[in-house]
Write a protein that holds these residues in place. Structure first.
Motif, PDB file in Angstrom:
ATOM      1  N   SER A  53       0.137  -1.146   0.635  1.00  5.53           N
ATOM      2  CA  SER A  53       0.324  -0.534  -0.138  1.00  5.53           C
ATOM      3  C   SER A  53       1.025   0.888  -0.502  1.00  5.53           C
ATOM      4  O   SER A  53       2.013   1.122   0.468  1.00  5.53           O
ATOM      5  CB  SER A  53      -0.705  -0.523   1.241  1.00  5.53           C
ATOM      6  N   LYS A  54       0.188   2.620   0.231  1.00  4.92           N
ATOM      7  CA  LYS A  54       0.935   3.973  -0.295  1.00  4.92           C
ATOM      8  C   LYS A  54       1.382   4.218   0.934  1.00  4.92           C
ATOM      9  O   LYS A  54       2.813   4.194   1.501  1.00  4.92           O
ATOM     10  CB  LYS A  54      -0.288   5.137  -0.592  1.00  4.92           C
ATOM     11  N   GLU A  55       0.677   3.825   2.218  1.00  2.94           N
ATOM     12  CA  GLU A  55       1.137   3.688   3.633  1.00  2.94           C
ATOM     13  C   GLU A  55       1.772   2.758   3.930  1.00  2.94           C
ATOM     14  O   GLU A  55       3.296   2.798   4.555  1.00  2.94           O
ATOM     15  CB  GLU A  55      -0.151   3.625   4.679  1.00  2.94           C
ATOM     16  N   THR A  56       2.343   1.811   3.545  1.00  2.00           N
ATOM     17  CA  THR A  56       4.079   1.101   3.495  1.00  2.00           C
ATOM     18  C   THR A  56       4.938   1.673   2.732  1.00  2.00           C
ATOM     19  O   THR A  56       6.062   1.651   3.119  1.00  2.00           O
ATOM     20  CB  THR A  56       3.451  -0.946   2.898  1.00  2.00           C
ATOM     21  N   LEU A  57       4.549   1.546   1.389  1.00  2.00           N
ATOM     22  CA  LEU A  57       5.448   2.533   1.076  1.00  2.00           C
ATOM     23  C   LEU A  57       6.448   4.058   1.817  1.00  2.00           C
ATOM     24  O   LEU A  57       7.444   3.827   1.526  1.00  2.00           O
ATOM     25  CB  LEU A  57       4.791   2.943  -0.488  1.00  2.00           C
ATOM     26  N   ALA A  58       5.662   4.394   1.975  1.00  2.00           N
ATOM     27  CA  ALA A  58       5.918   5.535   2.404  1.00  2.00           C
ATOM     28  C   ALA A  58       6.016   4.848   4.042  1.00  2.00           C
ATOM     29  O   ALA A  58       7.311   6.054   4.353  1.00  2.00           O
ATOM     30  CB  ALA A  58       4.575   6.948   3.606  1.00  2.00           C
ATOM     31  N   THR A  59       6.792   4.145   4.881  1.00  2.00           N
ATOM     32  CA  THR A  59       7.567   3.858   5.991  1.00  2.00           C
ATOM     33  C   THR A  59       8.837   2.826   5.136  1.00  2.00           C
ATOM     34  O   THR A  59       9.643   3.237   5.937  1.00  2.00           O
ATOM     35  CB  THR A  59       6.961   2.502   6.804  1.00  2.00           C
TER      36      THR A  59
END
Length: 54
Positions: free
Chosen positions: A16-22
């Motif tokens: 997800s985008k959230e995981t990529l952001a991490t």
């Protein structure tokens, strides 16, 4: 490595985008420019912390 994240996000839908952001900025991660290339959206660093004032 960026190509794998691109496939995982755009084609496989396993990240997800959230995981990529991490992983932006990590030694084995991606850059903010990579994030934008993968998601089409600019990376914005999270300013939230785990603590909140009551």
């Amino acid at each position: 490595m960026v190509q794998i994240f691109t496939w995982a996000y755009q084609d496989w839908k396993t990240i997800s985008k959230e995981t990529l952001a991490t992983i932006v900025g990590l030694p084995d991660g991606i850059t903010a420019d990579d994030y934008k290339a993968i998601t089409g959206e600019a990376y914005v660093a999270s300013l939230t912390s785990g603590n909140s004032a009551s």
